[in-house]
Write a protein that holds these residues in place. Structure first.
Motif, PDB file in Angstrom:
ATOM      1  N   SER A  12      63.243 -30.008  -7.646  1.00 34.59           N
ATOM      2  CA  SER A  12      63.343 -28.658  -8.226  1.00 34.59           C
ATOM      3  C   SER A  12      61.974 -28.081  -8.572  1.00 34.59           C
ATOM      4  CB  SER A  12      64.209 -28.714  -9.487  1.00 34.59           C
ATOM      5  OG  SER A  12      63.610 -29.582 -10.440  1.00 34.59           O
ATOM      6  N   ILE A  13      60.939 -28.825  -8.206  1.00 32.61           N
ATOM      7  CA  ILE A  13      59.579 -28.395  -8.566  1.00 32.61           C
ATOM      8  C   ILE A  13      58.921 -27.662  -7.396  1.00 32.61           C
ATOM      9  CG2 ILE A  13      57.284 -29.204  -9.244  1.00 32.61           C
ATOM     10  CD1 ILE A  13      58.776 -31.693 -10.419  1.00 32.61           C
ATOM     11  N   ILE A  14      58.308 -26.550  -7.702  1.00 34.15           N
ATOM     12  CA  ILE A  14      57.559 -25.794  -6.688  1.00 34.15           C
ATOM     13  C   ILE A  14      56.066 -25.992  -6.957  1.00 34.15           C
ATOM     14  CG2 ILE A  14      57.057 -23.533  -5.708  1.00 34.15           C
ATOM     15  CD1 ILE A  14      59.912 -24.331  -5.213  1.00 34.15           C
ATOM     16  N   ILE A  15      55.355 -26.404  -5.935  1.00 37.56           N
ATOM     17  CA  ILE A  15      53.896 -26.500  -6.034  1.00 37.56           C
ATOM     18  C   ILE A  15      53.293 -25.359  -5.229  1.00 37.56           C
ATOM     19  CG2 ILE A  15      51.846 -27.899  -5.573  1.00 37.56           C
ATOM     20  CD1 ILE A  15      53.603 -30.381  -5.795  1.00 37.56           C
ATOM     21  N   LEU A  16      52.483 -24.567  -5.896  1.00 40.66           N
ATOM     22  CA  LEU A  16      51.778 -23.480  -5.214  1.00 40.66           C
ATOM     23  C   LEU A  16      50.333 -23.916  -4.976  1.00 40.66           C
ATOM     24  CD1 LEU A  16      53.032 -20.343  -7.228  1.00 40.66           C
ATOM     25  CD2 LEU A  16      53.906 -21.244  -5.059  1.00 40.66           C
ATOM     26  N   ASP A  17      49.976 -24.077  -3.715  1.00 41.19           N
ATOM     27  CA  ASP A  17      48.593 -24.412  -3.364  1.00 41.19           C
ATOM     28  C   ASP A  17      47.802 -23.117  -3.241  1.00 41.19           C
ATOM     29  OD1 ASP A  17      48.913 -27.286  -3.127  1.00 41.19           O
ATOM     30  OD2 ASP A  17      50.121 -26.862  -1.346  1.00 41.19           O
ATOM     31  N   ASN A  36      56.491 -14.494 -10.138  1.00 41.31           N
ATOM     32  CA  ASN A  36      57.652 -13.686 -10.530  1.00 41.31           C
ATOM     33  C   ASN A  36      58.802 -13.841  -9.538  1.00 41.31           C
ATOM     34  OD1 ASN A  36      56.359 -12.818 -12.781  1.00 41.31           O
ATOM     35  ND2 ASN A  36      55.958 -10.733 -12.061  1.00 41.31           N
ATOM     36  N   ARG A  37      58.469 -13.915  -8.249  1.00 40.93           N
ATOM     37  CA  ARG A  37      59.523 -14.085  -7.231  1.00 40.93           C
ATOM     38  C   ARG A  37      60.231 -15.418  -7.412  1.00 40.93           C
ATOM     39  NH1 ARG A  37      59.247 -16.795  -2.862  1.00 40.93           N
ATOM     40  NH2 ARG A  37      56.965 -16.843  -2.778  1.00 40.93           N
ATOM     41  N   LEU A  38      59.454 -16.462  -7.720  1.00 45.30           N
ATOM     42  CA  LEU A  38      60.065 -17.784  -7.950  1.00 45.30           C
ATOM     43  C   LEU A  38      60.996 -17.733  -9.159  1.00 45.30           C
ATOM     44  CD1 LEU A  38      56.980 -20.119  -7.333  1.00 45.30           C
ATOM     45  CD2 LEU A  38      58.956 -19.798  -5.833  1.00 45.30           C
ATOM     46  N   LEU A  39      60.539 -17.097 -10.222  1.00 43.46           N
ATOM     47  CA  LEU A  39      61.363 -17.024 -11.428  1.00 43.46           C
ATOM     48  C   LEU A  39      62.652 -16.247 -11.156  1.00 43.46           C
ATOM     49  CD1 LEU A  39      58.584 -16.341 -14.119  1.00 43.46           C
ATOM     50  CD2 LEU A  39      59.801 -18.489 -13.703  1.00 43.46           C
ATOM     51  N   ARG A  44      61.933 -22.537 -11.939  1.00 39.87           N
ATOM     52  CA  ARG A  44      61.209 -22.412 -13.213  1.00 39.87           C
ATOM     53  C   ARG A  44      60.290 -23.599 -13.505  1.00 39.87           C
ATOM     54  NH1 ARG A  44      66.429 -20.431 -14.408  1.00 39.87           N
ATOM     55  NH2 ARG A  44      66.392 -18.185 -14.795  1.00 39.87           N
ATOM     56  N   GLU A  45      60.207 -24.554 -12.581  1.00 44.47           N
ATOM     57  CA  GLU A  45      59.298 -25.696 -12.756  1.00 44.47           C
ATOM     58  C   GLU A  45      58.192 -25.517 -11.717  1.00 44.47           C
ATOM     59  OE1 GLU A  45      59.991 -27.322 -15.274  1.00 44.47           O
ATOM     60  OE2 GLU A  45      62.128 -27.069 -15.576  1.00 44.47           O
ATOM     61  N   THR A  69      53.362 -17.471 -20.121  1.00 46.10           N
ATOM     62  CA  THR A  69      54.256 -16.940 -21.167  1.00 46.10           C
ATOM     63  C   THR A  69      55.602 -16.547 -20.577  1.00 46.10           C
ATOM     64  OG1 THR A  69      52.315 -16.104 -22.350  1.00 46.10           O
ATOM     65  CG2 THR A  69      54.448 -15.183 -22.969  1.00 46.10           C
ATOM     66  N   THR A  70      55.569 -15.856 -19.435  1.00 46.86           N
ATOM     67  CA  THR A  70      56.817 -15.415 -18.800  1.00 46.86           C
ATOM     68  C   THR A  70      57.685 -16.613 -18.403  1.00 46.86           C
ATOM     69  OG1 THR A  70      55.660 -13.489 -17.916  1.00 46.86           O
ATOM     70  CG2 THR A  70      57.766 -14.031 -16.914  1.00 46.86           C
ATOM     71  N   THR A  71      57.044 -17.626 -17.823  1.00 47.57           N
ATOM     72  CA  THR A  71      57.794 -18.816 -17.392  1.00 47.57           C
ATOM     73  C   THR A  71      58.393 -19.526 -18.595  1.00 47.57           C
ATOM     74  OG1 THR A  71      56.222 -19.060 -15.569  1.00 47.57           O
ATOM     75  CG2 THR A  71      57.631 -20.941 -16.034  1.00 47.57           C
ATOM     76  N   LYS A  72      57.594 -19.669 -19.646  1.00 48.41           N
ATOM     77  CA  LYS A  72      58.057 -20.351 -20.855  1.00 48.41           C
ATOM     78  C   LYS A  72      59.226 -19.593 -21.483  1.00 48.41           C
ATOM     79  CE  LYS A  72      56.070 -22.382 -25.047  1.00 48.41           C
ATOM     80  NZ  LYS A  72      54.871 -22.418 -25.900  1.00 48.41           N
ATOM     81  N   ASN A  73      59.138 -18.279 -21.500  1.00 52.17           N
ATOM     82  CA  ASN A  73      60.203 -17.466 -22.086  1.00 52.17           C
ATOM     83  C   ASN A  73      61.515 -17.591 -21.317  1.00 52.17           C
ATOM     84  OD1 ASN A  73      58.505 -16.572 -24.077  1.00 52.17           O
ATOM     85  ND2 ASN A  73      58.039 -14.600 -23.114  1.00 52.17           N
TER      86      ASN A  73
END
Lengths: 124, 158
Positions: A12-17, A36-39, A44-45, A69-73
């Motif tokens: 469930s984890i996305i890594i952005l290189d 934002n697109r991922l969220l 969310r990880e 902040t957006t991800t945490k919220n």
């Protein structure tokens, strides 16, 4: 070099290189839009891999804070991987290093999410 | 002008994509200053932040307004003067980005980076309008030779 972002998914984890510069304008906007697109689709990880990021300015730093902040919220986590010394220094000067979870090892970053069923590809 | 000085003047319209035109000159002059890689990076970042502020917060992206930059390289230091044509602001009134209350504010760190990475930074309201930032970095050959920044100079160094 303008910012290029490629995605990898491990469980469930996305890594952005991230490759190139994250500066005011295109670079910061691209990072914002990608996270934002991922969220929006429920990812969310997220790990941001800075191994090939050559440059960050205060706008890029601001974008990191906003996405954190957006991800945490939204109940997620945004973690930073392979920070080059120059970028680590920028976070240190602004007392932001303690705000983010940072890792120098990708497996450690993945395992830090503590999600059952996630097996790093090296162990297959 | 002192004949030993190397002066570079650049005027750009208020487009963010023109910031690199200025930072490329900063990189070249940093090399001529014999700054090491770390110092070159710091000068580059300080110049980028100041020009970005001039375009975004000073000229507010008004393409009819310009940002004027003057580099002066001497035997003792590299000086950069950046001027915009906006309304100006009181630097003392800016929120402290290191205050715990402001730590997660996405903006407001540019001037902190300038002050951290250059030896001297001076911000004034230009007598003819707009803000003017003067930044100085001493060359390593004579580390004690940093001059006192004279805040009344305009972007052309006059």
């Amino acid at each position: 070099m303008q910012l290029e972002i490629s995605e990898r998914q491990i469980g469930s984890i996305i890594i952005l290189d991230l490759r190139g510069k994250i500066t005011i304008g295109d670079g910061s906007n691209k990072l914002r839009d990608t996270v934002n697109r991922l969220l929006e689709i429920g990812d969310r990880e997220i790990i941001l891999n800075f191994a090939e990021t050559s440059y960050l300015d205060s706008s890029g730093i601001g974008e990191l804070i906003s996405r954190h902040t957006t991800t945490k919220n939204q109940g997620g986590h945004l973690k930073l991987l392979n920070l080059p010394k120059k970028i680590r220094d920028l976070l240190t000067v602004t007392k932001l290093l303690g705000v983010f979870e940072t890792f120098d090892d990708e497996q450690a970053a993945i395992m830090s999410f503590g999600i059952i069923g996630v097996v790093p590809p090296q162990l297959h | 002008m002192n004949l030993a000085e190397k002066v570079v003047e650049i005027t750009i319209a208020s487009y963010l994509e023109l910031i690199d035109v200025v930072t490329l000159s900063a990189d070249h002059l940093s090399k001529l200053s014999d700054f090491d890689d770390e110092e070159q990076y710091r000068v580059n970042l300080a110049v980028r932040e100041s020009v970005a502020n001039a375009i975004e917060h000073g000229n507010k992206h008004d393409r009819k307004k310009t940002v004027e930059v003057c580099f002066t390289l001497t035997a003792r230091f590299l000086k950069v003067v950046i001027r915009d044509h906006g309304a100006g602001f009181d630097p003392q009134a800016l929120p402290d980005p290191l205050d715990p209350e402001n730590l997660l504010n996405p903006a407001g760190r540019g001037i902190l980076y300038m002050r951290s990475f250059m030896d001297e930074v001076d911000l004034i309201r230009h007598p003819d309008g707009g803000m003017q930032i003067t930044m100085v970095k001493a060359r390593n050959l004579t580390p004690t030779a940093t001059p006192v920044v004279e805040g009344t100079q305009d972007a052309t160094g006059n």
